[in-house]
Design a protein around this motif. Structure first.
Motif, PDB file in Angstrom:
ATOM      1  N   UNK A  12       0.842  -1.201   0.000  1.00 32.28           N
ATOM      2  CA  UNK A  12       0.000   0.000   0.000  1.00 32.28           C
ATOM      3  C   UNK A  12       0.877   1.251   0.000  1.00 32.28           C
ATOM      4  N   UNK A  13       1.927   1.211   0.838  1.00 37.65           N
ATOM      5  CA  UNK A  13       2.821   2.371   0.928  1.00 37.65           C
ATOM      6  C   UNK A  13       3.496   2.610  -0.414  1.00 37.65           C
ATOM      7  N   UNK A  14       3.914   1.516  -1.047  1.00 37.33           N
ATOM      8  CA  UNK A  14       4.566   1.666  -2.357  1.00 37.33           C
ATOM      9  C   UNK A  14       3.615   2.281  -3.369  1.00 37.33           C
ATOM     10  N   UNK A  15       2.349   1.799  -3.299  1.00 37.98           N
ATOM     11  CA  UNK A  15       1.333   2.330  -4.203  1.00 37.98           C
ATOM     12  C   UNK A  15       1.163   3.816  -3.999  1.00 37.98           C
ATOM     13  N   UNK A  16       1.102   4.232  -2.725  1.00 40.41           N
ATOM     14  CA  UNK A  16       0.951   5.658  -2.430  1.00 40.41           C
ATOM     15  C   UNK A  16       2.144   6.440  -2.974  1.00 40.41           C
ATOM     16  N   UNK A  21       4.516   9.992  -6.848  1.00 32.49           N
ATOM     17  CA  UNK A  21       5.513  10.303  -7.889  1.00 32.49           C
ATOM     18  C   UNK A  21       4.828  10.653  -9.199  1.00 32.49           C
ATOM     19  N   UNK A  22       3.753   9.872  -9.527  1.00 33.68           N
ATOM     20  CA  UNK A  22       3.025  10.131 -10.768  1.00 33.68           C
ATOM     21  C   UNK A  22       2.431  11.533 -10.755  1.00 33.68           C
ATOM     22  N   UNK A  23       1.836  11.890  -9.590  1.00 37.83           N
ATOM     23  CA  UNK A  23       1.200  13.195  -9.512  1.00 37.83           C
ATOM     24  C   UNK A  23       2.257  14.301  -9.663  1.00 37.83           C
ATOM     25  N   UNK A  24       3.431  14.049  -9.031  1.00 35.35           N
ATOM     26  CA  UNK A  24       4.481  15.061  -9.138  1.00 35.35           C
ATOM     27  C   UNK A  24       4.961  15.185 -10.580  1.00 35.35           C
TER      28      UNK A  24
END
Lengths: 293, 303
Positions: A12-16, A21-24
């Motif tokens: 879950x943490x990796x997904x977040x 990162x994607x949003x950035x």
């Protein structure tokens, strides 16, 4: 059991982290796009000027337009210098801009020092009003006076009227610069028996060199770019480059290549100066919002 | 720096009167030569303009005192009144657009990103380039059949525009050129403002969980307001005075549909050589500029 839970938490943490990162990344792409949108009107404009200046006449009149000159030609530039005597006008522009800038430094640097030291804000207001006044309002009376003195058609009236632009710029930049210098060194010199002139000449002036550079560049650029004084006061032989390039438009049969080449010749020194000295120019313009004309 | 300020403050305290005061009178000498130049090329022309404005003054040599006739003529002169309205119309949009875009650009250029220096330099090129030269290139781009702008419009499926060739599109087009040219000046002034902002409110905003838009709307914008106003006043004055681009691109045309005060003034003084009437126009124009900029500065101090 607890190992599986930890694994799920980690996933879950990796997904977040990935989503973050994607949003950035998306933010960065968006921002890059915004910057591109901001600079593209300037960038495309000057690229198109280059394109016009280096294309032959057939390509310049083609529709749909030809974007990249192939092969690039210098004939437009040769045309400008041969048919229009641009060499004379370039020399005129150099004399006027260097003359007006040199005189403005001679008068304006000490004035900026005097105003900064005596905190004479009223004098600064006068400079501001000069900034507000339309250039044409100086021209009507000055035109008459130069006519009476028989100076119309020489370079002297141009150098003198360009002082209207250059002196306020130099004084304005120098006031700001001298106000920012610490007083101690000059005070020490005065205590040691120097006159205020010596304190200015040998202490403040060397420290002010960066400010003088800024004042010089800005005053040169705005004098170089000035059109209105030249269009009224210059004779056939004393045209400055902006006036000359305007006359290419009005009196020649309009052909785009030479016109763009002429425009480029006029503005190239200023563009080069801006590219090379952008730090100084930005500093000067930010400080006072100075602009000539 | 702060240590040196403290040192000079203590030196002043010891000496009783500030040392500078003894010399203040003498520092005027430094400004004297420049004052003479300013007097000759700036103040004297102002006074001489006032003098000329109450005369019937033709370049051909006839000069006679006419009192306020030139001024009363201005108030019945349709052409002048249309020029005033046109100037105000042009000025309104040539101020608003660069200010809005300039603030957006400043916020972008305040971020750190690769090649920022180069991008910023490209962005300010339009305001440094020779106005006459760029106006000529714009003129070629506006050409209705061969211009690159109409090519771009038609190739993305839009109808071609009339740009400066029709009365109702000429001023919006000139506003566009002015915006292209002078947005960088607004950007630079606001960028200077952004660099001087305190960091504390931002830290507080981050702690309170404000999003970027809230931070901008409620912290950056109010703090930047004085800088935006200075930029707006400068822009307004320059838009009122705009000459080079209008003169080169349209010369006031088609007809008189882009004839602003400055263009009409030029025509009156240097094409019709009616210097007295032109001088009266200068005086009214100058008063108009001072009034508008003072109103704006009043707005600033009342906030």
């Amino acid at each position: 059991m607890s190992g599986a839970a930890a694994g799920a938490r980690m996933q879950a943490a990796e997904g977040r982290a990935r989503r973050y990162r994607m949003r950035r990344l998306a933010g960065r792409i968006g921002f890059g796009f915004a910057v591109l949108m901001l600079i593209s009107p300037a960038l495309l404009f000057f690229l198109w000027t280059l394109s016009l200046a280096f294309k032959n006449e057939v390509d310049n009149m083609a529709f749909p337009p030809v974007f990249i000159p192939s092969p690039p030609t210098l004939s437009n530039f040769i045309d400008v210098f041969e048919k229009n005597d641009f060499l004379t006008y370039t020399i005129n522009s150099v004399i006027v801009s260097f003359g007006a800038t040199g005189l403005a430094l001679l008068f304006g640097v000490p004035a900026g020092y005097g105003i900064a030291k005596s905190k004479a804000t009223k004098a600064a207001v006068l400079i501001l009003i000069a900034r507000v006044t339309p250039g044409l309002s100086f021209l009507v009376p000055l035109f008459l006076i130069f006519q009476w003195l028989g100076l119309v058609g020489t370079l002297t009236p141009l150098v003198i009227t360009h002082l209207v632009i250059t002196v306020p710029i130099v004084v304005w930049v120098m006031i700001g610069f001298f106000e920012g210098l610490p007083n101690e060194l000059e005070e020490a010199a005065l205590v040691d028996g120097a006159t205020i002139w010596q304190a200015f000449r040998h202490v403040a002036l060397p420290l002010a060199r960066p400010g003088i550079t800024v004042a010089m560049i800005l005053s040169f650029i705005f004098s170089w770019n000035n059109f209105i004084f030249g269009v009224v006061l210059a004779g056939r032989e004393t045209r400055t480059l902006p006036v000359a390039v305007y006359n290419v438009l009005t009196f020649e049969q309009v052909s785009w290549g030479p016109l763009a080449a002429a425009a480029l010749v006029v503005t190239a020194p200023v563009l080069l100066l801006t590219l090379l000295m952008q730090k100084e120019i930005v500093a000067g313009l930010t400080a006072g919002g100075v602009k000539g004309g | 720096m702060s240590a040196s300020v403290a040192a000079s403050a203590s030196a002043r305290a010891e000496g009783g009167k500030p040392r500078g005061a003894n010399y203040a009178r003498h520092y005027w000498a430094f400004a004297a030569p420049a004052a003479a130049v300013v007097g000759a090329v700036i103040v004297f022309p102002w006074l001489f303009t006032l003098f000329m404005s109450v005369h019937d003054w033709k370049v051909t040599g006839t000069v006679s005192y006419v009192g306020l006739a030139n001024y009363t003529h201005l108030f019945t002169d349709d052409r002048f009144q249309w020029a005033v309205l046109r100037t105000l119309y042009f000025t309104l949009f040539a101020t608003l657009a660069p200010v809005v875009l300039g603030v957006i650009a400043a916020v972008c250029f305040a971020q750190k990103f690769p090649l920022r220096g180069l991008a910023r330099t490209i962005f300010i090129l339009p305001m440094m380039a020779t106005p006459v030269a760029v106006s000529l290139v714009w003129t070629m781009m506006f050409h209705p059949q061969l211009g690159v702008l109409n090519y771009i419009l038609t190739s993305i499926g839009l109808p071609p525009a009339t740009w400066v060739y029709q009365a109702n599109t000429v001023i919006p087009t000139l506003v566009m050129v002015e915006t292209w040219q002078w947005t960088p000046l607004v950007m630079l002034i606001v960028l200077g403002g952004l660099a001087s902002l305190p960091t504390d409110p931002y830290e507080a905003a981050v702690l309170d969980g404000a999003n970027p838009w809230q931070t901008f709307r409620h912290i950056t914008l109010p703090l930047l307001w004085p800088f935006i106003l200075v930029a707006a006043v400068l822009r307004l004055i320059d838009a009122l005075k705009a000459f080079d681009t209008i003169y080169v691109i349209t010369g006031g045309g088609p007809g008189t549909s882009s004839e602003t005060i400055n263009i009409l003034l030029y025509q009156t003084a240097f094409a019709y050589y009616d210097l007295g009437y032109g001088s009266a126009m200068v005086v009214v124009f100058f008063v108009l500029i001072l009034l508008i900029s003072m109103i704006l500065l009043r707005v600033r101090t009342s906030r």
